[in-house]
Scaffold this motif. Structure first.
Motif, PDB file in Angstrom:
ATOM      1  N   ARG A 233      -4.968   4.344  11.568  1.00  0.00           N
ATOM      2  CA  ARG A 233      -6.254   5.046  11.643  1.00  0.00           C
ATOM      3  C   ARG A 233      -6.148   6.340  12.446  1.00  0.00           C
ATOM      4  NH1 ARG A 233     -10.725   5.778  14.762  1.00  0.00           N
ATOM      5  NH2 ARG A 233      -9.673   4.892  16.575  1.00  0.00           N
ATOM      6  N   GLN A 234      -5.502   6.250  13.615  1.00  0.00           N
ATOM      7  CA  GLN A 234      -5.454   7.417  14.492  1.00  0.00           C
ATOM      8  C   GLN A 234      -4.554   8.527  13.952  1.00  0.00           C
ATOM      9  OE1 GLN A 234      -4.609   6.560  18.603  1.00  0.00           O
ATOM     10  NE2 GLN A 234      -6.171   4.963  18.770  1.00  0.00           N
ATOM     11  N   LEU A 235      -3.450   8.149  13.313  1.00  0.00           N
ATOM     12  CA  LEU A 235      -2.463   9.147  12.896  1.00  0.00           C
ATOM     13  C   LEU A 235      -2.825   9.879  11.621  1.00  0.00           C
ATOM     14  CD1 LEU A 235       0.873   7.298  13.751  1.00  0.00           C
ATOM     15  CD2 LEU A 235      -0.127   9.260  14.919  1.00  0.00           C
ATOM     16  N   LEU A 236      -3.820   9.384  10.888  1.00  0.00           N
ATOM     17  CA  LEU A 236      -4.215  10.077   9.653  1.00  0.00           C
ATOM     18  C   LEU A 236      -4.660  11.508   9.952  1.00  0.00           C
ATOM     19  CD1 LEU A 236      -4.685  10.018   6.613  1.00  0.00           C
ATOM     20  CD2 LEU A 236      -6.964   9.047   7.054  1.00  0.00           C
ATOM     21  N   ALA A 237      -5.336  11.698  11.075  1.00  0.00           N
ATOM     22  CA  ALA A 237      -5.798  13.040  11.440  1.00  0.00           C
ATOM     23  C   ALA A 237      -4.631  13.979  11.734  1.00  0.00           C
ATOM     24  CB  ALA A 237      -6.726  12.963  12.653  1.00  0.00           C
ATOM     25  N   LYS A 238      -3.467  13.414  12.081  1.00  0.00           N
ATOM     26  CA  LYS A 238      -2.284  14.221  12.387  1.00  0.00           C
ATOM     27  C   LYS A 238      -1.357  14.342  11.180  1.00  0.00           C
ATOM     28  CE  LYS A 238      -2.368  13.070  17.304  1.00  0.00           C
ATOM     29  NZ  LYS A 238      -1.621  12.563  18.470  1.00  0.00           N
ATOM     30  N   GLN A 239      -1.925  14.136  10.000  1.00  0.00           N
ATOM     31  CA  GLN A 239      -1.185  14.250   8.744  1.00  0.00           C
ATOM     32  C   GLN A 239      -0.021  13.254   8.668  1.00  0.00           C
ATOM     33  OE1 GLN A 239      -0.406  18.618   8.358  1.00  0.00           O
ATOM     34  NE2 GLN A 239      -1.824  18.452   6.641  1.00  0.00           N
ATOM     35  N   VAL A 240      -0.334  12.013   9.069  1.00  0.00           N
ATOM     36  CA  VAL A 240       0.637  10.929   8.953  1.00  0.00           C
ATOM     37  C   VAL A 240       0.053   9.880   8.000  1.00  0.00           C
ATOM     38  CG1 VAL A 240       1.877   9.085  10.135  1.00  0.00           C
ATOM     39  CG2 VAL A 240       1.547  11.301  11.272  1.00  0.00           C
ATOM     40  N   ILE A 241       0.786   9.566   6.957  1.00  0.00           N
ATOM     41  CA  ILE A 241       0.394   8.499   6.031  1.00  0.00           C
ATOM     42  C   ILE A 241       1.152   7.248   6.429  1.00  0.00           C
ATOM     43  CG2 ILE A 241       0.523   7.699   3.640  1.00  0.00           C
ATOM     44  CD1 ILE A 241      -0.047  10.512   2.746  1.00  0.00           C
ATOM     45  N   PHE A 242       0.398   6.246   6.838  1.00  0.00           N
ATOM     46  CA  PHE A 242       0.939   5.024   7.425  1.00  0.00           C
ATOM     47  C   PHE A 242       0.707   3.896   6.424  1.00  0.00           C
ATOM     48  CE2 PHE A 242       1.627   1.746  10.550  1.00  0.00           C
ATOM     49  CZ  PHE A 242       2.289   2.347  11.612  1.00  0.00           C
ATOM     50  N   THR A 243       1.737   3.528   5.697  1.00  0.00           N
ATOM     51  CA  THR A 243       1.604   2.529   4.635  1.00  0.00           C
ATOM     52  C   THR A 243       2.070   1.163   5.125  1.00  0.00           C
ATOM     53  OG1 THR A 243       1.826   4.139   2.863  1.00  0.00           O
ATOM     54  CG2 THR A 243       2.373   1.857   2.330  1.00  0.00           C
ATOM     55  N   LEU A 244       1.190   0.162   4.988  1.00  0.00           N
ATOM     56  CA  LEU A 244       1.475  -1.177   5.478  1.00  0.00           C
ATOM     57  C   LEU A 244       1.938  -2.109   4.365  1.00  0.00           C
ATOM     58  CD1 LEU A 244      -1.583  -1.700   7.857  1.00  0.00           C
ATOM     59  CD2 LEU A 244       0.793  -1.512   8.548  1.00  0.00           C
ATOM     60  N   GLY A 245       2.926  -2.923   4.681  1.00  0.00           N
ATOM     61  CA  GLY A 245       3.365  -4.018   3.822  1.00  0.00           C
ATOM     62  C   GLY A 245       3.470  -5.260   4.674  1.00  0.00           C
ATOM     63  N   ASP A 246       3.764  -6.399   4.048  1.00  0.00           N
ATOM     64  CA  ASP A 246       3.812  -7.653   4.782  1.00  0.00           C
ATOM     65  C   ASP A 246       4.959  -8.495   4.242  1.00  0.00           C
ATOM     66  OD1 ASP A 246       3.364 -10.139   5.979  1.00  0.00           O
ATOM     67  OD2 ASP A 246       1.198  -9.835   6.010  1.00  0.00           O
ATOM     68  N   PHE A 247       5.878  -8.868   5.123  1.00  0.00           N
ATOM     69  CA  PHE A 247       7.023  -9.666   4.697  1.00  0.00           C
ATOM     70  C   PHE A 247       6.611 -11.031   4.146  1.00  0.00           C
ATOM     71  CE2 PHE A 247       9.986  -6.925   7.209  1.00  0.00           C
ATOM     72  CZ  PHE A 247      10.893  -6.702   6.190  1.00  0.00           C
ATOM     73  N   GLN A 248       5.359 -11.420   4.332  1.00  0.00           N
ATOM     74  CA  GLN A 248       4.918 -12.682   3.754  1.00  0.00           C
ATOM     75  C   GLN A 248       4.779 -12.601   2.235  1.00  0.00           C
ATOM     76  OE1 GLN A 248       2.075 -15.105   5.911  1.00  0.00           O
ATOM     77  NE2 GLN A 248       2.093 -13.572   7.521  1.00  0.00           N
ATOM     78  N   ALA A 249       4.867 -11.406   1.673  1.00  0.00           N
ATOM     79  CA  ALA A 249       4.893 -11.268   0.216  1.00  0.00           C
ATOM     80  C   ALA A 249       6.180 -11.845  -0.360  1.00  0.00           C
ATOM     81  CB  ALA A 249       4.756  -9.793  -0.176  1.00  0.00           C
ATOM     82  N   LEU A 250       7.095 -12.272   0.511  1.00  0.00           N
ATOM     83  CA  LEU A 250       8.364 -12.845   0.056  1.00  0.00           C
ATOM     84  C   LEU A 250       8.239 -14.333  -0.262  1.00  0.00           C
ATOM     85  CD1 LEU A 250      10.695 -11.257   2.751  1.00  0.00           C
ATOM     86  CD2 LEU A 250      10.462 -10.526   0.392  1.00  0.00           C
ATOM     87  N   GLU A 251       7.052 -14.886  -0.152  1.00  0.00           N
ATOM     88  CA  GLU A 251       6.884 -16.321  -0.351  1.00  0.00           C
ATOM     89  C   GLU A 251       7.406 -16.797  -1.707  1.00  0.00           C
ATOM     90  OE1 GLU A 251       2.886 -17.525   0.226  1.00  0.00           O
ATOM     91  OE2 GLU A 251       2.778 -16.714   2.240  1.00  0.00           O
TER      92      GLU A 251
END
Length: 719
Positions: A233-251
């Protein structure tokens, strides 16, 4: 701008305001009610007709409540106000206001020619001024089943008394925002609800901006996911795209599932960045269409996006690193493939870095993945800067208690804050829960809920006994979760060990020395004069473990989420408020996955929500035999985290209602006679709760029954 230009702009604003007030007279009354010396123009950016099919003839304004009111109710900035001259407010209009607020605000500001400065109204609340006398009752019902974070409140306008209008607004704010338990949450938090960790956020942001890879490490329920989301949320204003993934998708035993998930999230984040105002390249329809991709294909996508958006920094963040460590024991080559693909993208592009989170472990210390002859190189060995989440210090606890207490008209004495800090050791999850129990107790005796009640040490002392009955089990669950993948660290947390024994154990081998260093980084141990001693946080938690039960043969039952309390209820048998199930997924007779087992659990939870509430224990045969959940847990590599996420998210959240589950259902993991059992404590819901959006179940005696026909109609009418 010249003085004449300023006068002209002000004249245009005044003209628009008068035109709007002429169309919506109640808007003038609301403007007068909110006007102060510091808030001279409460309503602005006024649009007489919202351009939406479900908001015909509705007026829109952005409204300032005033700094004191915004501070009181934790509202960050302006709010949206809708003026709907309807006698019958509809659900579809409510949906637009809660789910499409950002787009509506944007189009409204464009309509009045505002292009240079954009105001984004708070997503917390929306004000509705309508002629429908039943609007608030409808909204209360719709709000309970809405997934949107936005709360709609109606404002009763007095045309003759501005003070009464203001009082009506404050009463609605108090009712909608102040009566909820803001201390209690089982979900990640960001924005106004995020507390502490300022130094960690600052250091993590600096590391990311300097092209470092980071890992946020901490105990289960310590706020790791919240830190990642707040960074996003905070870094979007500084032109940072922060993409989240989750290792639990490995189920599902397929590495492409996580690669595909990250690629899709990246496309979504690019769109969000464009909406925010950043000039970003997303690609054509073909580029945005993602079916299933491999890790190398994910790496190519990241590189392509980074090359076409050279002014943007990309962070690929993956949560729950311990799931990858678990998966690597049986499939090291697949984990190497994914980690290698991410590292390749980060090495090839100066504007790409990586972030990970999870319980403290040795994932990034080891040069290899896997065991025995199946070992492969670890691409992330020595590539990550680890940051550890520790307990709150006293000032962070104070800020959390007092700021979240403000909308609930609660304050805390210095002594009461210190008592909470001492009892919880500053562990945020436990701080919130103790505060929640204290709030519940003091709220019962409050006469005037609009007067600020100051919580005293005596209030905390009263709450401690009730809180301890569950807090000990919660801490045990955290230690059990660590034991599954980091037994050396969990062993050092055993309260039966003296500090001398702990130090002797640490000296015995390298693995335990590494574990001691991790526990020190987590703030549970500290090194003093060459010896390890327990910190205040760990001593507070271990005091919960050592606390013996005082329940005697003639006293009331112990809490159902304790071993003794559960055994007491099992002995008395199933009832209107108590139910037993053998498993979640594995049929104990066929030893295979059985969808009916899942449905039985979801059906029971839904029935308790629709009745008087109660307790469901899973892992116990209806004869009372403790079966445990080892077969179910094995499906998740003996890792409680993904298992619990599946239960609360897929099994219950999607099939019943995510809001009802998060607010009214709590899960506790118990070791009962050596076997793992899940205990659900379910509160009664004030509104009907459906299973799969089509069936409604209730408890009748010790049975779960589906309501149909007249019975269903009568139940719905009663609610």
């Amino acid at each position: 701008m010249t003085s004449r230009g300023v006068d002209s702009t002000q004249s245009d604003l005044n003209s628009r305001r008068e035109d709007f007030f002429a169309r919506f007279s109640k808007a003038r009354d609301l403007d007068l009610a909110l006007r102060t010396a510091e808030n001279l123009t409460p309503l602005f950016f006024l649009v007489t007709d919202v351009n939406h099919v479900d908001l015909r003839n509705v007026g829109f304004a952005i409204c300032r409540l005033g700094k004191d009111r915004e501070r009181q109710f934790l509202i960050n900035g302006e709010v949206a106000a809708f003026f709907a001259p309807w006698k019958d407010f509809q659900r579809r209009s409510f949906n637009v206001m809660t789910n499409g607020l950002s787009a509506l605000s944007d189009s409204a500001q464009t309509a009045v020619g505002q292009t240079n400065v954009r105001f984004t109204p708070s997503s917390k609340i929306v004000l509705l001024i309508t002629d429908d006398p039943d609007a608030q009752a409808k909204i209360d019902e719709w709000q309970s089943s809405s997934a949107s974070p936005t709360t709609v409140i109606t404002v009763q306008i007095s045309e003759t008394d501005s003070k009464k209008t203001l009082q009506n607004l404050l009463m609605q704010l108090r009712s909608s925002l102040g009566e909820r338990d803001l201390y209690k949450t089982q979900n990640p938090v960001t924005g106004d609800d995020f507390f502490g960790r300022h130094l960690m956020l600052k250091e993590a942001a600096a590391a990311i901006l300097s092209d470092q890879n980071i890992a946020i490490l901490g105990l289960r329920r310590s706020g790791k996911t919240s830190v990642l989301r707040e960074l996003k949320r905070q870094l979007l204003a500084k032109q940072v795209i922060f993409t989240l993934g989750d290792f639990q998708a490995l189920e599902e035993d397929s590495i492409s599932s996580l690669a595909t998930s990250i690629a899709k999230n990246l496309i979504d984040d690019l769109r969000i960045a464009r909406e925010y105002g950043h000039n970003v390249w997303i690609g054509d329809h073909k580029e945005q269409k993602i079916d299933e991709i491999t890790p190398p294909e994910l790496s190519d996508r990241i590189k392509r996006s980074a090359a076409r958006n050279s002014s943007i920094r990309f962070v690929i963040a993956v949560d729950e690193i311990e799931s990858a460590a678990r998966f690597a024991r049986s499939n090291p080559a697949q984990i190497r493939s994914l980690l290698g693909a991410l590292r390749a993208a980060a090495q090839a592009c100066e504007n790409v870095s990586l972030a990970f989170s999870g319980v403290a472990n040795r994932m990034f210390r080891s040069s290899t993945l896997g065991t025995g002859d199946d070992q492969v190189d670890n691409p992330m060995f020595g590539q990550v800067n680890s940051m550890y989440i520790t307990a709150f210090h006293l000032e962070e606890t104070r800020r959390l208690l007092k700021k979240l207490g403000r909308p609930m008209f609660l304050d805390w004495t210095t002594e009461a804050v210190s008592d909470v800090q001492q009892a919880t050791g500053g562990m945020p999850y436990f701080v919130r829960n103790l505060a929640s129990v204290t709030r519940e107790i003091v709220s019962r005796g409050r006469v005037d809920e609009f007067d600020v009640y100051t919580i005293q040490s005596t209030d905390v002392a009263t709450a401690l006994n009730k809180w301890r009955s569950t807090a000990g089990s919660d801490w045990n669950a955290l230690v059990d979760a660590m034991e599954l993948h980091y037994p050396e660290a969990a062993n050092l947390l055993d309260p039966a060990l003296t500090e001398s024994e702990v130090n002797q154990w640490i000296k015995s081998d390298t693995a335990t020395q590494d574990a001691a260093e991790d526990l020190t980084s987590l703030g549970l141990l500290e090194e003093v004069s060459g010896r390890y001693v327990r910190t205040g946080a760990l001593r507070a938690m271990q005091a919960l473990q050592r606390r013996p039960s005082t329940v005697g043969p003639t006293s009331d039952f112990a809490a159902p989420n304790t071993e003794l309390g559960l055994l007491q209820r099992i002995e008395t048998g199933e009832s209107h408020t108590f139910e037993l199930k053998e498993s979640f997924r594995i049929n104990t007779r066929t030893r295979t996955k059985d969808k009916e087992m899942e449905t039985e659990v979801a059906r029971t939870v839904a029935s308790l929500l629709n009745s008087a509430g109660g307790t469901l224990a899973v892992g116990v045969h209806d004869s009372g035999e403790i079966k445990g959940l080892s077969a179910d847990l094995k499906l998740y590599g003996n890792d409680l985290d993904p298992f619990e996420r599946w239960i609360l998210g897929d099994l219950l959240g999607r099939r019943i209602d995510s809001n009802a589950i998060s607010q009214l259902v709590e899960i506790t993991w118990l070791k009962v006679r050596g076997a793992l059992v899940a205990v659900f404590e379910v509160q009664s819901s004030g509104t009907p709760v459906w299973l799969d959006d089509e069936k409604l179940f209730v408890r009748i005696g010790n049975q779960t029954r589906e309501l149909k026909g007249r019975d269903l109609a009568g139940f719905l009418a009663s609610r």
